[in-house]
Design a protein around this motif. Sequence first.
Motif, PDB file in Angstrom:
ATOM      1  N   ASN A  12      43.831  47.657  38.498  1.00 29.07           N
ATOM      2  CA  ASN A  12      45.084  48.418  38.533  1.00 29.07           C
ATOM      3  C   ASN A  12      45.535  48.777  39.942  1.00 29.07           C
ATOM      4  OD1 ASN A  12      45.429  48.463  35.736  1.00 29.07           O
ATOM      5  ND2 ASN A  12      44.031  50.191  35.532  1.00 29.07           N
ATOM      6  N   THR A  13      45.087  48.032  40.924  1.00 30.87           N
ATOM      7  CA  THR A  13      45.498  48.321  42.295  1.00 30.87           C
ATOM      8  C   THR A  13      46.216  47.114  42.879  1.00 30.87           C
ATOM      9  OG1 THR A  13      43.412  47.536  43.226  1.00 30.87           O
ATOM     10  CG2 THR A  13      43.556  49.880  42.689  1.00 30.87           C
ATOM     11  N   PRO A  14      47.173  47.361  43.761  1.00 28.39           N
ATOM     12  CA  PRO A  14      47.897  46.233  44.359  1.00 28.39           C
ATOM     13  C   PRO A  14      47.104  45.527  45.458  1.00 28.39           C
ATOM     14  CG  PRO A  14      48.754  48.302  45.204  1.00 28.39           C
ATOM     15  CD  PRO A  14      47.739  48.643  44.148  1.00 28.39           C
ATOM     16  N   HIS A  15      46.115  46.203  46.029  1.00 33.17           N
ATOM     17  CA  HIS A  15      45.346  45.616  47.123  1.00 33.17           C
ATOM     18  C   HIS A  15      44.116  44.915  46.563  1.00 33.17           C
ATOM     19  CE1 HIS A  15      47.959  47.799  49.763  1.00 33.17           C
ATOM     20  NE2 HIS A  15      47.634  48.939  49.166  1.00 33.17           N
ATOM     21  N   LYS A  16      44.066  43.619  46.737  1.00 34.20           N
ATOM     22  CA  LYS A  16      42.989  42.816  46.167  1.00 34.20           C
ATOM     23  C   LYS A  16      42.121  42.149  47.238  1.00 34.20           C
ATOM     24  CE  LYS A  16      45.007  42.536  41.830  1.00 34.20           C
ATOM     25  NZ  LYS A  16      44.833  43.813  41.225  1.00 34.20           N
ATOM     26  N   SER A  17      42.188  42.609  48.477  1.00 34.37           N
ATOM     27  CA  SER A  17      41.440  41.974  49.563  1.00 34.37           C
ATOM     28  C   SER A  17      39.940  41.978  49.312  1.00 34.37           C
ATOM     29  CB  SER A  17      41.737  42.662  50.890  1.00 34.37           C
ATOM     30  OG  SER A  17      43.040  42.381  51.305  1.00 34.37           O
ATOM     31  N   SER A  18      39.408  43.104  48.843  1.00 36.11           N
ATOM     32  CA  SER A  18      37.962  43.154  48.608  1.00 36.11           C
ATOM     33  C   SER A  18      37.560  42.207  47.483  1.00 36.11           C
ATOM     34  CB  SER A  18      37.501  44.580  48.311  1.00 36.11           C
ATOM     35  OG  SER A  18      38.123  45.068  47.151  1.00 36.11           O
ATOM     36  N   LEU A  19      38.411  42.048  46.486  1.00 36.18           N
ATOM     37  CA  LEU A  19      38.135  41.098  45.409  1.00 36.18           C
ATOM     38  C   LEU A  19      38.121  39.672  45.942  1.00 36.18           C
ATOM     39  CD1 LEU A  19      37.754  40.358  42.421  1.00 36.18           C
ATOM     40  CD2 LEU A  19      40.255  40.293  42.254  1.00 36.18           C
ATOM     41  N   TYR A  20      39.088  39.328  46.781  1.00 38.44           N
ATOM     42  CA  TYR A  20      39.140  37.972  47.344  1.00 38.44           C
ATOM     43  C   TYR A  20      37.944  37.703  48.250  1.00 38.44           C
ATOM     44  CZ  TYR A  20      43.946  38.076  45.645  1.00 38.44           C
ATOM     45  OH  TYR A  20      45.054  38.181  44.869  1.00 38.44           O
ATOM     46  N   LEU A  21      37.555  38.698  49.043  1.00 34.59           N
ATOM     47  CA  LEU A  21      36.365  38.538  49.880  1.00 34.59           C
ATOM     48  C   LEU A  21      35.113  38.359  49.033  1.00 34.59           C
ATOM     49  CD1 LEU A  21      36.877  41.164  52.709  1.00 34.59           C
ATOM     50  CD2 LEU A  21      36.573  38.711  53.004  1.00 34.59           C
ATOM     51  N   ALA A  22      34.998  39.154  47.986  1.00 32.01           N
ATOM     52  CA  ALA A  22      33.833  39.040  47.103  1.00 32.01           C
ATOM     53  C   ALA A  22      33.813  37.681  46.408  1.00 32.01           C
ATOM     54  CB  ALA A  22      33.842  40.174  46.077  1.00 32.01           C
ATOM     55  N   ALA A  23      34.976  37.174  46.024  1.00 29.70           N
ATOM     56  CA  ALA A  23      35.044  35.856  45.383  1.00 29.70           C
ATOM     57  C   ALA A  23      34.637  34.751  46.361  1.00 29.70           C
ATOM     58  CB  ALA A  23      36.448  35.607  44.850  1.00 29.70           C
ATOM     59  N   ILE A  24      35.077  34.863  47.590  1.00 27.18           N
ATOM     60  CA  ILE A  24      34.695  33.875  48.616  1.00 27.18           C
ATOM     61  C   ILE A  24      33.185  33.903  48.826  1.00 27.18           C
ATOM     62  CG2 ILE A  24      34.857  33.319  51.076  1.00 27.18           C
ATOM     63  CD1 ILE A  24      37.798  34.305  50.925  1.00 27.18           C
ATOM     64  N   PHE A  58      40.853  31.782  57.683  1.00 28.49           N
ATOM     65  CA  PHE A  58      42.058  31.143  57.144  1.00 28.49           C
ATOM     66  C   PHE A  58      42.789  32.096  56.204  1.00 28.49           C
ATOM     67  CE2 PHE A  58      43.988  28.687  53.665  1.00 28.49           C
ATOM     68  CZ  PHE A  58      44.938  27.969  54.392  1.00 28.49           C
ATOM     69  N   ALA A  59      42.044  32.783  55.335  1.00 30.21           N
ATOM     70  CA  ALA A  59      42.663  33.724  54.396  1.00 30.21           C
ATOM     71  C   ALA A  59      43.293  34.906  55.122  1.00 30.21           C
ATOM     72  CB  ALA A  59      41.622  34.201  53.385  1.00 30.21           C
ATOM     73  N   ILE A  60      42.694  35.339  56.222  1.00 24.50           N
ATOM     74  CA  ILE A  60      43.292  36.424  57.015  1.00 24.50           C
ATOM     75  C   ILE A  60      44.579  35.941  57.670  1.00 24.50           C
ATOM     76  CG2 ILE A  60      42.975  37.843  59.085  1.00 24.50           C
ATOM     77  CD1 ILE A  60      40.011  38.090  58.299  1.00 24.50           C
ATOM     78  N   LYS A  61      44.554  34.739  58.221  1.00 23.80           N
ATOM     79  CA  LYS A  61      45.744  34.191  58.890  1.00 23.80           C
ATOM     80  C   LYS A  61      46.891  33.989  57.910  1.00 23.80           C
ATOM     81  CE  LYS A  61      44.083  33.564  63.053  1.00 23.80           C
ATOM     82  NZ  LYS A  61      44.464  34.444  64.109  1.00 23.80           N
ATOM     83  N   ARG A  62      46.584  33.610  56.666  1.00 20.69           N
ATOM     84  CA  ARG A  62      47.615  33.386  55.652  1.00 20.69           C
ATOM     85  C   ARG A  62      47.996  34.674  54.915  1.00 20.69           C
ATOM     86  NH1 ARG A  62      50.360  28.890  55.496  1.00 20.69           N
ATOM     87  NH2 ARG A  62      50.141  28.522  53.290  1.00 20.69           N
ATOM     88  N   ALA A  63      47.434  35.807  55.343  1.00 19.50           N
ATOM     89  CA  ALA A  63      47.701  37.136  54.774  1.00 19.50           C
ATOM     90  C   ALA A  63      47.270  37.240  53.316  1.00 19.50           C
ATOM     91  CB  ALA A  63      49.166  37.513  54.932  1.00 19.50           C
ATOM     92  N   ILE A  64      46.342  36.409  52.900  1.00 23.10           N
ATOM     93  CA  ILE A  64      45.762  36.550  51.568  1.00 23.10           C
ATOM     94  C   ILE A  64      44.804  37.735  51.577  1.00 23.10           C
ATOM     95  CG2 ILE A  64      44.291  35.428  49.839  1.00 23.10           C
ATOM     96  CD1 ILE A  64      45.406  32.741  50.937  1.00 23.10           C
ATOM     97  N   ILE A  65      44.069  37.852  52.668  1.00 25.34           N
ATOM     98  CA  ILE A  65      43.178  38.988  52.880  1.00 25.34           C
ATOM     99  C   ILE A  65      43.748  39.791  54.029  1.00 25.34           C
ATOM    100  CG2 ILE A  65      40.888  39.680  53.651  1.00 25.34           C
ATOM    101  CD1 ILE A  65      39.808  37.158  52.355  1.00 25.34           C
ATOM    102  N   LEU A  66      43.930  41.078  53.790  1.00 21.60           N
ATOM    103  CA  LEU A  66      44.372  41.943  54.870  1.00 21.60           C
ATOM    104  C   LEU A  66      43.226  42.048  55.868  1.00 21.60           C
ATOM    105  CD1 LEU A  66      46.027  44.744  52.745  1.00 21.60           C
ATOM    106  CD2 LEU A  66      47.128  42.782  53.810  1.00 21.60           C
ATOM    107  N   SER A  67      43.548  41.959  57.130  1.00 23.50           N
ATOM    108  CA  SER A  67      42.476  41.986  58.136  1.00 23.50           C
ATOM    109  C   SER A  67      41.864  43.378  58.177  1.00 23.50           C
ATOM    110  CB  SER A  67      43.015  41.571  59.497  1.00 23.50           C
ATOM    111  OG  SER A  67      44.088  42.391  59.871  1.00 23.50           O
TER     112      SER A  67
END
Length: 149
Positions: A12-24, A58-67
């Motif tokens: 239920n949160t708009p920020h998914k950076s930690s999820l994407y990092l965990a998936a990677i 790459f994910a940080i550069k493409r703004a998929i993961i917030l730095s």
Amino acid sequence: MAFLYCFVKSINTPHKSSLYLAAIMLCSYVLSDYLYIVEHVYLNWIVYDFFTIAFIVFAIKRAIILSALPAYLIIIGLTINSLLVGFIYYDLYILGNTQEWWFWSFYSISINLIDILMIASLVINLDYVNINQGAKALKPMVKNGISNG
């Protein structure tokens, strides 16, 4: 486990950076156990660590993961792990060392400790906002403890 925790936490949160990092990280660790790119297991771990670092950058550069701080901590952790694995590979396979010495214990403890810290950075979701909030919460406790002591 970190991936499942981040998945549930990010529903239920708009920020998914930690999820994407965990998936990677999950993909990297699972693939490195089953899909060998190079012959030796230690070299395979080094290759996967560098692929993971490259994918996170790459994910940080493409703004998929917030730095955020967890991404940088994971990059630093994977870099240190790669160096340690490279040293142990050199010791075992290049030098042919079979006598246990202090570096083997240092390697075992360091690799596990760094992995735990990377997982903790995902679960706690360390970022500058959380660190500032934590520091503000601790300040009155420290102030009261000093004045009462």
